[in-house]
Design a protein around this motif. Structure first.
Motif, PDB file in Angstrom:
ATOM      1  N   TYR A 181       0.833  -1.212   0.000  1.00  0.00           N
ATOM      2  CA  TYR A 181       0.000   0.000   0.000  1.00  0.00           C
ATOM      3  C   TYR A 181       0.865   1.259   0.000  1.00  0.00           C
ATOM      4  O   TYR A 181       0.555   2.233  -0.676  1.00  0.00           O
TER       5      TYR A 181
ATOM      6  N   SER B  95       2.183   1.953  -3.365  1.00  0.00           N
ATOM      7  CA  SER B  95       1.192   2.458  -4.322  1.00  0.00           C
ATOM      8  C   SER B  95       0.702   3.846  -3.923  1.00  0.00           C
ATOM      9  O   SER B  95       0.051   4.519  -4.710  1.00  0.00           O
TER      10      SER B  95
ATOM     11  N   LYS C 228      -1.187   4.742  -0.934  1.00  0.00           N
ATOM     12  CA  LYS C 228      -2.451   4.873  -0.213  1.00  0.00           C
ATOM     13  C   LYS C 228      -2.269   5.794   0.991  1.00  0.00           C
ATOM     14  O   LYS C 228      -1.261   5.727   1.680  1.00  0.00           O
TER      15      LYS C 228
ATOM     16  N   LYS D  58      -3.448   7.464   4.749  1.00  0.00           N
ATOM     17  CA  LYS D  58      -3.643   6.885   6.081  1.00  0.00           C
ATOM     18  C   LYS D  58      -2.363   6.249   6.624  1.00  0.00           C
ATOM     19  O   LYS D  58      -2.258   5.976   7.794  1.00  0.00           O
TER      20      LYS D  58
ATOM     21  N   ASP E 157       1.574  11.301  -6.410  1.00  0.00           N
ATOM     22  CA  ASP E 157       0.232  10.876  -6.026  1.00  0.00           C
ATOM     23  C   ASP E 157      -0.006   9.454  -6.558  1.00  0.00           C
ATOM     24  O   ASP E 157       0.743   8.961  -7.403  1.00  0.00           O
ATOM     25  N   VAL E 158      -1.043   8.827  -6.054  1.00  0.00           N
ATOM     26  CA  VAL E 158      -1.323   7.431  -6.414  1.00  0.00           C
ATOM     27  C   VAL E 158      -1.393   7.238  -7.923  1.00  0.00           C
ATOM     28  O   VAL E 158      -0.775   6.328  -8.489  1.00  0.00           O
ATOM     29  N   ASP E 159      -2.144   8.115  -8.608  1.00  0.00           N
ATOM     30  CA  ASP E 159      -2.338   7.931 -10.051  1.00  0.00           C
ATOM     31  C   ASP E 159      -1.070   8.258 -10.842  1.00  0.00           C
ATOM     32  O   ASP E 159      -0.796   7.655 -11.876  1.00  0.00           O
TER      33      ASP E 159
ATOM     34  N   ALA F 261       1.024   5.186 -10.708  1.00  0.00           N
ATOM     35  CA  ALA F 261       0.491   4.184 -11.629  1.00  0.00           C
ATOM     36  C   ALA F 261       0.914   4.505 -13.051  1.00  0.00           C
ATOM     37  O   ALA F 261       1.354   3.637 -13.805  1.00  0.00           O
ATOM     38  N   ASN F 262       0.790   5.774 -13.412  1.00  0.00           N
ATOM     39  CA  ASN F 262       1.125   6.158 -14.780  1.00  0.00           C
ATOM     40  C   ASN F 262       2.626   6.137 -15.056  1.00  0.00           C
ATOM     41  O   ASN F 262       3.060   6.078 -16.197  1.00  0.00           O
TER      42      ASN F 262
ATOM     43  N   PHE G 193       2.482  -0.837 -10.673  1.00  0.00           N
ATOM     44  CA  PHE G 193       1.177  -1.506 -10.633  1.00  0.00           C
ATOM     45  C   PHE G 193       1.075  -2.378  -9.392  1.00  0.00           C
ATOM     46  O   PHE G 193       1.982  -3.137  -9.068  1.00  0.00           O
TER      47      PHE G 193
ATOM     48  N   SER H  65      -5.934   6.985 -19.569  1.00  0.00           N
ATOM     49  CA  SER H  65      -5.318   7.875 -18.577  1.00  0.00           C
ATOM     50  C   SER H  65      -3.800   7.815 -18.701  1.00  0.00           C
ATOM     51  O   SER H  65      -3.116   8.838 -18.643  1.00  0.00           O
ATOM     52  N   LYS H  66      -3.295   6.594 -18.861  1.00  0.00           N
ATOM     53  CA  LYS H  66      -1.856   6.433 -18.968  1.00  0.00           C
ATOM     54  C   LYS H  66      -1.340   7.086 -20.253  1.00  0.00           C
ATOM     55  O   LYS H  66      -0.332   7.786 -20.242  1.00  0.00           O
TER      56      LYS H  66
END
Lengths: 485, 366, 248
Positions: free
Chosen positions: C45, C48, C50, C52, C71-73, C76-77, C81, C105-106
């Motif tokens: 987590y 990636s 997350k 908290k 940031d999370v996205d 990813a980009n 993964f 998005s990617k």
């Protein structure tokens, strides 16, 4: 039931001469006239030897009462109440109206007692014989009095507390249920006669379940009882209120106010089994049970839990509620309401979320039979600052027969986007396959209904203290007698 | 104290003025009938700085028969309503319509077309719609750019075994008040989908009486509303074996207040009733408010009735999942909003209207 | 590719990861094994992004970038993964639509144009077939009413379509029967090449029979207590966590 036995023993050790207020001898002489006015209030206050501030508080409440209309939100058919036609003190029937021996008691009632498994001695007492002399507010607690006072716990009648702990009464009385809340609350504030006062000091876990099982019945002061429970920081108390003694009065008004205050990390568990006289099959007689119960979770991490089994009364009007002010505070409401014959019930709860991370849970089971009407009415209100508040509500209704009604009226108001409110409700009839299955295994139809309905209510009943739970299960079955052909 | 509807007053005053009078003079909790207007704020002037969007509906007109001008036959509504055997005095929308206005009628059987378009924005009379043929027809009820002082009223009479699908577009109104009442006769079927978007102050009332074995589905969608959006429904099951299904979904944000009050009533002879009611709100900020009052009033024992209601925000875990796949949170939120309401769009029976509505919602959400 | 140094992580003031170091190079497959509560999933987590989780100390370098600042996205980009242990159910969103949104998005992030519908359909179909995923399943709402195995296959499908540089598989083997395990592992093995890396998090050695790791690490109480090659996994299987941790 341990509590009962103890009380009986205690009762037997007391002679009637010990009876403090001496109602049995004096009632006939100093019976105040009927009617609601300032004089009566002054009379009540004087009888109780109250300080001046208490009288002023009552008189102010009376002024407020005069201005307020009768609450009308409930789905109930309430006959017009003539407040001037009531007694407000020593209301108890005069001695001659009471049954003098078991022979004079309605055999129907005795049968009920037998089914409840209450022994003869208790039956006598519950039926109002020998009660007068016995149950004054001091005696109930005597057994545990030493133990409790060693811990600093105050458990006495509210009248006594007015004198012995005026600072606590002044601070908290009316702080949860404002006098002006609605007219019944104001009426009670003006004329309340007795009730319990409990204070649990900081850090104390009350070792026994406190109960007024008998006292209220005994003194016949039940009409306008007033209860105040304060749980100081880090304390715990479980309180039982039993109203299982059927009253044989005509439609009698019972307007009680119960206030609970829980400070930081404190927990109050309040359980009620209410079986006031419901009136006869044609709807004649029975208690009008107009009760205002409200708890304030003032401190952080505090918790208030209401459990109620409402099977009696001609009309039940009752919404035990929680004001969740402290951050992380919790409110719970578990309710079984059974109406049979001509009974009416409009009951539910209000959960007001004010603090952060507050949570509430509502489980309501309504059972309607005969020509009865049973309404769940509840409010869940999440204020905009109640970040991360949670509520879950489940209301299930069971209908037995097609002449009764089951109604669900939830109000769900949310102003905070980090909160989650869930409400579910179902209405169904008693499952005929289950009924058939039980009967095929040899249960008669009444026992089968009792069994199935108890299953339906289990989620609530299991929150009752042990000794109450057993009794409540029997009550559930008895209340539905005659509902299945 | 009973609420007495003062007919003279209704004749002379607007709904908001009338509501104001009632609320000012009486305690609103005193009476159940006023209780039905608990959250509607009819007595207030609800304002918004928002400039209402122009929404292009021309595509709808291209594919449908516009019957607006056919609403013409004078009609004696009161006598006919008596035949419905349904006396509803709980709604002052209804009472004011009956007292104030004439009624014009249209019979849907006179049209051959499958898709009919009715623009009520400019209609001042009550509208009575009847249908008795058994073929399935789609009726679009359209209302936009209204600034109602009086409720618009539609009375729908569905004869035995008749079937009708209604799609109601109530979009970009400053003030819109609708009273809809229907009598569903034996074996009839009504599917009613109401889209409400970009409104400042709305109140919609849906009253339905269900007879033997009929079926009423009511779906509502509220998005992009600015002031007070209020929906009230009363579905009464009067005869055995009918079913109703009601789902309202709202996305509430930017200081809006969205209310849903709904009641299922089951008469003591209406055994085997199947009633379902669900209201769900997504509350996206702390200046907005969602109020729900889903109510059951049941007098028959052999019934299956349930309701549910939820208020919550978008699920953080779901947004995180989207982001972990590289989808930024704005797009994720839009997709999740759409996912929340897709059930309502899917409930439209006609494919052309479904696709149209889908595109409309897409454009409204962005 | 990925360089974790002295990582300390807590959640709600409870320390979970207590000084973890891990370095993964291009083309390598690392397995991270550990008992329940050792911090395995927390690490996935945290990688990636997350929220908290509070990073109390340490650095994570990802292809020359400070991963913790993304940031999370964005992560990813950038090709990171995470195949979730418990994939999210998202009612109302069709699986294929979700995949398409993710891919585009990617592409947008990389400054490429959107994939056209036909090209996307072809890609999805071929990848789905490899994983034995029916087209019917792709029409259903994302993960809603999927079996445990279907959800995991779905994760691997997403992985193969997004072709990440650094893939983290969080207990992908849990809840899989032997056939599904084989299919999922084949899917992973097909993706392996010299340019991408894998971190396979698992409780059991079983998965590693199918996905052969270059390195095996054992995590206990928020730290890597032992590292080795594939034989360490076998040793672990034989001796159990307790003994291995003690000898470490």
């Amino acid at each position: 039931m341990a509590a009962t036995e103890q009380t009986i023993k205690q009762v037997n050790t007391l002679g009637s001469s010990d009876y403090k207020y001496g109602f049995s001898t004096e009632v006939d002489e100093i019976r105040p006239p009927k009617g609601l006015n300032e004089e009566i209030i002054k009379f009540i206050s004087a009888q109780k030897d109250e300080p001046e501030w208490m009288l002023e508080w009552r008189l102010n409440a009376f002024k407020v009462f005069n201005k307020l209309p009768k609450p009308q939100w409930a789905k109930l058919n309430i006959p017009e109440i003539d407040y001037q036609d009531c007694y407000y003190y020593s209301i108890p029937k005069s001695l001659k109206d009471k049954p003098k021996s078991l022979d004079e008691i309605d055999p129907e009632i005795l049968k009920t007692y037998e089914k409840l498994g209450i022994p003869l001695k208790e039956q006598k007492m519950l039926s109002g014989i020998a009660v007068d002399a016995v149950f004054d507010s001091v005696s109930v607690a005597t057994t545990y009095k030493k133990q409790l006072s060693d811990l600093g716990i105050v458990f006495c009648s509210i009248s006594e507390a007015v004198k012995t702990h005026p600072e606590l009464v002044k601070k908290y009385l009316g702080s949860v249920i404002p006098v002006s809340d609605h007219s019944f609350a104001a009426l009670n504030s003006a004329v309340f006669t007795d009730g319990s006062f409990i204070y649990i000091p900081e850090g104390v876990r009350c070792p026994v379940e406190l109960s007024t099982y008998f006292r209220i019945n005994a003194m016949n002061t039940g009409q306008f009882e007033r209860t105040l429970i304060i749980a100081d920081k880090d304390s715990y108390v479980s309180y039982l209120e039993g109203c299982t003694a059927p009253m044989r009065d005509e439609n009698q008004l019972h307007a009680a106010n119960v206030e609970l205050v829980a400070l930081d990390n404190a927990e109050i568990k309040y359980s009620t089994v209410q079986n006031w006289y419901p009136g006869d099959k044609e709807g004649k007689g029975g208690i009008y049970n107009f009760v205002t119960k409200r708890g304030a979770c003032r401190g952080k991490n505090s918790k208030i839990s209401w459990t109620q089994v409402e099977t009696g009364s001609a009309i039940t009007w009752k919404y035990p509620s929680c004001i969740l002010q402290g951050d992380n505070s919790k409110g719970e409401f578990y309710s079984v309401a059974i109406t049979n014959n001509m009974q009416q019930a409009d009951t539910g709860t209000k959960m007001i979320h004010i603090g952060k991370n507050t949570s509430s849970k509502i489980i309501s089971k309504g059972i309607s039979a005969g020509k009865a009407n049973n309404t769940y009415r509840g409010l869940v209100n999440i204020l905009s600052k109640a970040k991360n508040a949670r509520n879950f509500t489940q209301c299930d209704s069971l209908l037995i027969g097609n002449q009764c009604g089951a109604h669900t009226v939830p109000y769900i108001e949310s102003s905070n986007s980090d909160s989650m409110v869930e409400h579910e409700a179902t209405t169904s009839k008693i499952n005929e396959d289950q009924l058939f299955y039980c009967q095929q295994r040899g249960l008669n139809s009444e026992d089968a209904v009792g069994l199935i309905v108890n299953g339906f209510c289990k989620e609530v009943l299991q929150h009752l203290p042990m000794e109450f739970a057993v009794e409540a299960q029997k009550l559930v079955a008895i209340s539905l007698e005659g509902s299945v052909g | 104290m009973e609420l007495v509807l003062n007919l003279d007053k209704i004749q002379s005053e607007s709904v908001s003025q009338y509501a104001k009078d009632i609320l000012d003079n009486q305690n609103p909790y005193k009476n159940f009938k006023i209780e039905n207007y608990k959250y509607a704020q009819l007595h207030k002037e609800v304002k918004s700085e928002i400039l209402l969007r122009d929404i292009n509906f021309s595509k709808l007109l291209d594919n449908t028969k516009n019957i607006t001008s056919y609403i013409s036959n004078p009609f004696d509504l009161t006598t006919n309503l008596n035949l419905w055997n349904y006396n509803n005095e709980d709604s002052f929308f209804r009472v004011s319509s009956l007292v104030k206005r004439e009624t014009k009628s249209v019979n849907l059987d006179t049209f051959d077309d499958r898709n009919l378009f009715l623009d009520i924005s400019q209609i001042n009379e009550n509208i009575h719609i009847s249908k008795s043929s058994t073929n399935e027809v789609n009726l679009i009820i359209f209302n936009s750019k209204s600034n109602d002082e009086y409720p618009k009223s539609i009375f729908l009479d569905l004869s035995n075994s008749s079937k009708l699908n209604v799609v109601h577009y109530n979009v970009s109104n400053n003030k819109s008040f609708l009273y809809f009442e229907t009598n569903l006769q034996d074996n009839s079927y009504l599917n009613f989908v109401s889209f409400q978007s970009d409104n400042i102050h709305t109140r919609n009332e849906f009253y339905a009486s269900l007879n033997h074995e009929c079926n009423f589905d009511l779906y509502g969608l509220n998005i992009n509303n600015y002031g007070v959006n209020d929906n009230y429904s009363f579905i009464q099951h009067l005869k055995p074996s009918s079913s109703s299904r009601e789902i309202f979904k709202s996305i509430v944000e930017k200081g809006a207040i969205t209310n849903f009050q709904g009641k299922i009533y089951v008469d003591s002879i209406a055994q085997k009733t199947d009633g379902y009611q669900m209201s769900r709100s997504l509350l996206l900020d702390d200046i907005s408010k969602a109020n729900n009052k889903p109510e059951l009033e049941i007098y028959a024992d052999d019934v299956k009735c349930s309701h549910g209601s939820t208020v919550s925000k978008l699920d953080d875990e779901q947004i995180y999942y989207f982001k972990s796949r590289g989808i930024d949170s704005e797009i994720a939120k839009k997709i999740l909003k759409k996912a929340f309401i897709v059930e309502i769009i899917e409930s439209i029976k006609d494919d052309m209207l479904k696709n149209y509505s889908n595109e409309l919602i897409e454009s409204l959400l962005s | 590719m990925l360089e974790i140094k002295n990582l300390h992580v807590s959640i709600e003031e409870k320390k979970i990861i207590k000084g973890l170091d891990l370095s993964i190079n291009k083309g390598e497959v690392h397995a991270l094994m550990g008992p329940n509560g050792s911090g395995k999933s927390t690490l996935s987590y945290v990688l990636s992004g997350k929220d908290k989780y509070e990073i109390n100390d340490g650095t994570i370098d990802y292809n020359g970038k400070n991963l913790l600042e993304l940031d999370v996205d964005e992560r990813a980009n950038e090709g990171l993964f995470l195949a979730f242990q418990y994939p999210m159910e998202i009612p109302g969103v069709q699986t294929s639509f979700f995949l398409k949104t993710a891919i585009n998005s990617k592409r947008k992030y990389l400054g490429q144009s959107e994939m056209d519908a036909l090209e996307f359909a072809k890609l999805m179909k071929s990848k789905a077939e490899e994983l034995n995923i029916s087209t019917e399943m792709l029409k259903r709402d994302l993960n809603v009413n999927y079996s445990g195995g279907e959800k995991k296959k779905q994760e691997i499908l997403q992985m193969s379509m997004l072709s990440p540089k650094m893939a983290i598989l969080d207990e992908t083997d849990s809840g899989l029967d032997i056939d599904a395990l084989r299919i999922v592992s084949e899917g992973v093995n097909k993706l392996r090449n010299n340019d991408n890396s894998f971190l396979v998090i698992t409780h059991y050695q079983r998965l590693l029979n199918y996905i052969k790791p270059d390195f095996v690490h054992i995590i206990a109480d928020g730290k890597i207590v032992k590292s080795g090659d594939y034989s360490l996994a076998l040793e672990l299987e034989e001796k159990g966590y307790e003994e291995i941790s003690q000898t470490a």
